[in-house]
Each structure stands twice: as structure tokens, then as C-alpha cells.
Design an enzyme around this catalytic site. Sequence first.
Site, PDB file in Angstrom:
ATOM      1  N   LEU A 248       0.837  -1.198   0.000  1.00  0.00           N
ATOM      2  CA  LEU A 248       0.000   0.000   0.000  1.00  0.00           C
ATOM      3  C   LEU A 248       0.870   1.246   0.000  1.00  0.00           C
ATOM      4  O   LEU A 248       0.483   2.272   0.539  1.00  0.00           O
ATOM      5  CB  LEU A 248      -0.931   0.008   1.221  1.00  0.00           C
ATOM      6  CG  LEU A 248      -2.137  -0.918   1.189  1.00  0.00           C
ATOM      7  CD1 LEU A 248      -3.013  -0.714   2.423  1.00  0.00           C
ATOM      8  CD2 LEU A 248      -2.993  -0.708  -0.076  1.00  0.00           C
ATOM      9  N   CYS A 258       7.444  -8.373 -14.480  1.00  0.00           N
ATOM     10  CA  CYS A 258       6.339  -9.296 -14.162  1.00  0.00           C
ATOM     11  C   CYS A 258       4.972  -8.627 -14.098  1.00  0.00           C
ATOM     12  O   CYS A 258       4.130  -8.871 -14.964  1.00  0.00           O
ATOM     13  CB  CYS A 258       6.632 -10.003 -12.852  1.00  0.00           C
ATOM     14  SG  CYS A 258       8.210 -10.864 -12.897  1.00  0.00           S
TER      15      CYS A 258
HETATM   16  C1  UGA Z   1       6.428  -9.705  -8.339  1.00  0.00           C
HETATM   17  C2  UGA Z   1       5.652 -10.455  -7.257  1.00  0.00           C
HETATM   18  O1  UGA Z   1       5.673  -9.696  -6.048  1.00  0.00           O
HETATM   19  C3  UGA Z   1       6.278 -11.833  -7.006  1.00  0.00           C
HETATM   20  O2  UGA Z   1       5.528 -12.544  -6.045  1.00  0.00           O
HETATM   21  C4  UGA Z   1       6.300 -12.601  -8.335  1.00  0.00           C
HETATM   22  O3  UGA Z   1       6.912 -13.865  -8.189  1.00  0.00           O
HETATM   23  C5  UGA Z   1       7.084 -11.797  -9.353  1.00  0.00           C
HETATM   24  O4  UGA Z   1       6.476 -10.506  -9.533  1.00  0.00           O
HETATM   25  C6  UGA Z   1       7.066 -12.559 -10.647  1.00  0.00           C
HETATM   26  O5  UGA Z   1       6.001 -12.714 -11.235  1.00  0.00           O
HETATM   27  O6  UGA Z   1       8.112 -13.088 -11.037  1.00  0.00           O
HETATM   28  P1  UGA Z   1       8.738  -8.361  -8.374  1.00  0.00           P
HETATM   29  O7  UGA Z   1       8.460  -8.071  -9.815  1.00  0.00           O
HETATM   30  O8  UGA Z   1      10.106  -8.788  -7.964  1.00  0.00           O
HETATM   31  O9  UGA Z   1       7.756  -9.488  -7.833  1.00  0.00           O
HETATM   32  O10 UGA Z   1       8.434  -7.006  -7.600  1.00  0.00           O
HETATM   33  P2  UGA Z   1       7.429  -6.518  -6.443  1.00  0.00           P
HETATM   34  O11 UGA Z   1       8.128  -6.530  -5.157  1.00  0.00           O
HETATM   35  O12 UGA Z   1       6.140  -7.205  -6.541  1.00  0.00           O
HETATM   36  O13 UGA Z   1       7.244  -5.011  -6.881  1.00  0.00           O
HETATM   37  C7  UGA Z   1       6.641  -4.709  -8.145  1.00  0.00           C
HETATM   38  C8  UGA Z   1       6.544  -3.228  -8.353  1.00  0.00           C
HETATM   39  O14 UGA Z   1       5.547  -2.668  -7.509  1.00  0.00           O
HETATM   40  C9  UGA Z   1       7.818  -2.432  -8.085  1.00  0.00           C
HETATM   41  O15 UGA Z   1       7.994  -1.506  -9.133  1.00  0.00           O
HETATM   42  C10 UGA Z   1       7.518  -1.720  -6.774  1.00  0.00           C
HETATM   43  O16 UGA Z   1       8.220  -0.525  -6.654  1.00  0.00           O
HETATM   44  C11 UGA Z   1       6.030  -1.511  -6.878  1.00  0.00           C
HETATM   45  N1  UGA Z   1       5.335  -1.361  -5.573  1.00  0.00           N
HETATM   46  C12 UGA Z   1       5.318  -2.393  -4.699  1.00  0.00           C
HETATM   47  C13 UGA Z   1       4.678  -0.187  -5.274  1.00  0.00           C
HETATM   48  O17 UGA Z   1       4.665   0.778  -6.063  1.00  0.00           O
HETATM   49  N2  UGA Z   1       4.018  -0.083  -4.069  1.00  0.00           N
HETATM   50  C14 UGA Z   1       4.000  -1.091  -3.184  1.00  0.00           C
HETATM   51  O18 UGA Z   1       3.370  -0.923  -2.111  1.00  0.00           O
HETATM   52  C15 UGA Z   1       4.670  -2.277  -3.499  1.00  0.00           C
END
Ligand code: UGA
Length: 431
Positions: A248, A258
Site C-alpha cells: 500500500l 512481471c
Molecule cells: C512480483 C511479485 O511480487 C512476485 O511474487 C512474483 O513472483 C514476481 O512478480 C514474478 O512474477 O516473477 P517483483 O516483480 O520482484 O515481484 O516485484 P514486487 O516486489 O512485486 O514489486 C513490483 C513493483 O511494484 C515495483 O515496481 C515496486 O516498486 C512496486 N510497488 C510495490 C509499489 O509501487 N508499491 C508497493 O506498495 C509495493
Amino acid sequence: MLKISVIGTGYLGATHAACMAELGLEVVGVDTDAKKIEALAHGELPFYEPELPELLQKQVRAGKLKFTTDFNEISDCDVHFICVGTPQSKDGLAADLSYVNSAFAAVAKVAKNGSLLVGKSTVPVGTAEALAKTLPANLELAWNPEFLREGFAVEDTLRPNRLVIGVTSDRAENLLKEVYAENLKDQVPWVRADLPTAELVKVAANSFLATKISFINAMAEVCEAAGGDVTVLAKAIGYDPRIGNRFLQAGIGFGGGCLPKDIRAFMARAEELGASPALEFLREIDSINLRARQRVIDLVRSELALDLKSFRIAVLGAAFKPDSDDVRDSPALDIAAQIHAAGADVVVHDPKAIEPARKRFPNLQFATEIEECVKGADLILHLTEWKVYRELDPIRIKELVKQAKILDGRNALDRDKWRNAGWQFHALGRA
Ligand code: UGA
């Protein structure tokens, strides 16, 4: 001891290979990219991922992890994990399955009688059943989606929060239980599903995460319009355990290899299945996400001027998230490139992602030191929440810039600290 192969040695495959060796299996990693295989065989990782180089070197040295480009070397493996990429296709929203198809075909040619081919790549639902039909009768197929996060890949693979397997027989399930015996000792939840459900679990999970992020970014837009503060709002709703406080964090939105492509491929597949109304909301999730980038550019203009030509802007962060050098669909880098295209003098810093970012945008300027990046800046944009940026001393940074203006695109900096040091501090979703 079980012997396994891992086909495709990108983020997912390299991590899976090293971690499975760590968990006691004999592992052979295969990739068609000879340069990558050469590096991995010497214990060198072609990308940044905490803890992984150490693990890789340890297992290569111990002789439990080998790498090859020759599929004949995996013919004696009991289980084959297919971990190749499924990028967005060049001509639409759907996933490009060509790597998955050729990996399955290549393994099927050499696999020994009775071995199990396990897909780990993220694929449109129905792919596994279609692939199973292409395999000879003496081989079996299963699907085992992966949920690891970049930056925590080792931790998430050694200690996953669940294991999901799509199988069509008890024999396949038992073989996978043998593979994951060490994880199962830790009581990790084990979910047996059919093939389509296993494929869907993965895209449903990523769609939910994307939805959470876009939800809070939509609230940020409303907060801006109404004079509220999205960080307080997020904290307050997050105390409800049904909502939870994770994912959030309002800001410039999600990127990476991804979430963006997975929600698009999911919509494309739903349309093929005649179920597009069910996923219509994902289109809005995607738009909210892309709008956050535009909001930053609008804010920059309202802070400086409509014409950005005479301004110097320092961008802190290029990776799509901290603790990663991945710049695929990075919101930070996208914003930097757009502001550069609008005529501003842009300098980008990132602790790990400068080289991959330079490859993508060779015309951008990069600085290896934060001080060099912010020198003479009219505005600082904080776009990837690396720890080093949170630890910056605003008093010291103020001595270097031209104008003490900062925009926190990740809501991760201490606003009071910056304001008390005399900065004009702006953030998304905080009036
Ligand atoms: C995501 C999923 O979290 C994993 O569970 C999944 O295995 C992976 O994709 C995949 O399909 O391989 P990931 O891409 O490493 O993992 O990154 P996340 O930690 O999910 O973050 C994704 C994006 O959301 C980032 O750009 C991050 O900055 C953003 N984000 C995340 C936000 O803007 N706000 C948040 O509160 C959380």
C-alpha cells in the site's frame, strides 16, 4: 539423490538452480546463451541479486551445480524445470510463448523414460494442457508457479510462503514432494491443483498485488484533489487485518518484468476465453499505474515551468525497485526519459542499475556518485527507494543544489527532516 535440470538461467532459473543445489539436489542449469552459461559456470551472476552470487559460487565449487548449453547433458535427470521468459509479445498484450515451446520441445527430445517436465514460467492458462499433448507418452508434465520477488529471490526460494503444484497424477506429486523435501520439513503450505488452476494462481496473485498498488495510487489522486494525505490513509486502513498494510505504498507505481506484462497477458487470455468482462478492471489498474508517471511530470512542470529546457533535474533511482538492477518497465527510468525528452538536463543515479539503464537509454546522463548527480540541480526526483537515499543528509545536499526542491515519488523519505532543513518537499498523494 534426485538429479534435476533447470532450463533458462535468468532471474528465476539461476535462483532456482542455486537454491535447489543448496537444498541438496544435483542440478544442471541449461541456457542457449553461451556467454551467460560461461559466466555462471565460473560462479558469476549476469545481474544483481543479494545473496545469490555467494550461493552460486558455493554450489558450483561443491560440484552440485553445473551449467551447460548442451541438452544431451540433462538426459539422465529425473525432473526438468522450465524457467524461460514469457515477455509481452511485440504486436499486442499477449505473452510470447516461443521460448517456453522450444524449451519443452528440446527437453522432450532428450529426457529419459518417466521423467517429469515442470513448467515454472508464467503462462496464459491452458498452456500446460496444450503442451502436455505434445509430449510423448513416456514423459509427464506438471506446473509449479514461482512467487519469488527480485531482491529477495534467495530467501523466497529457500523459504517460500507456499508451494503450488499443478499435477495430473499422484506419481508427479510424489516426485515433486521429493524435490521439495527440505522445504516441506519447514511445514510450508503445499497446494495441489489441476493444471489450469496452478497457472491461474500465479497471474491471480500478481493481479491482486497490482490492484493493491493501483488502489492506493488512486487514493493518492483523490487525496491530492481533496487535500488529504495518502500515507496516513494507507496506515489507517492497513491496521484492518482483512486489508493489511503491505503493498500500500503510494507512489510512481509498479514496473519490472512481471506485474505489468502479467496483467496485460491475463486480459488478453481472458478475451480469448470469452471472459473479458471479468478482467476489465485490470485495464483500469494499468491506466492508474501509468497515470502516476504522468502526474510526476505534471508536478515537475508546475514546480519549475512548462518549458523544462533551462532546468537541471537530478533523478535518484533507475531500477524498478530497490535492491535490484532490473530496469525492465521501470517507472523511474521512464519518467527520467520523458523529462529528458521534454528538454530538461537530466542526470540519473542508481546504486546498481546504471549500466542496464544506460543500455536502454544511451542518451541519458548518468552519475555514479549521488553528490555528482545532485550538483546544481533545480529539482531532485526521488524515484526508487534505495536505503542510501533515505539516509541522505538534507543539510549537506542543500549545499550542492541550485534550488532546494525535492519530489518524493515513493513516499519513502522523512518529510519533516527535509522541510526542517529548508527544502520545498513534495510527494505524491500528500497535499
Ligand atoms: C512480483 C511479485 O511480487 C512476485 O511474487 C512474483 O513472483 C514476481 O512478480 C514474478 O512474477 O516473477 P517483483 O516483480 O520482484 O515481484 O516485484 P514486487 O516486489 O512485486 O514489486 C513490483 C513493483 O511494484 C515495483 O515496481 C515496486 O516498486 C512496486 N510497488 C510495490 C509499489 O509501487 N508499491 C508497493 O506498495 C509495493
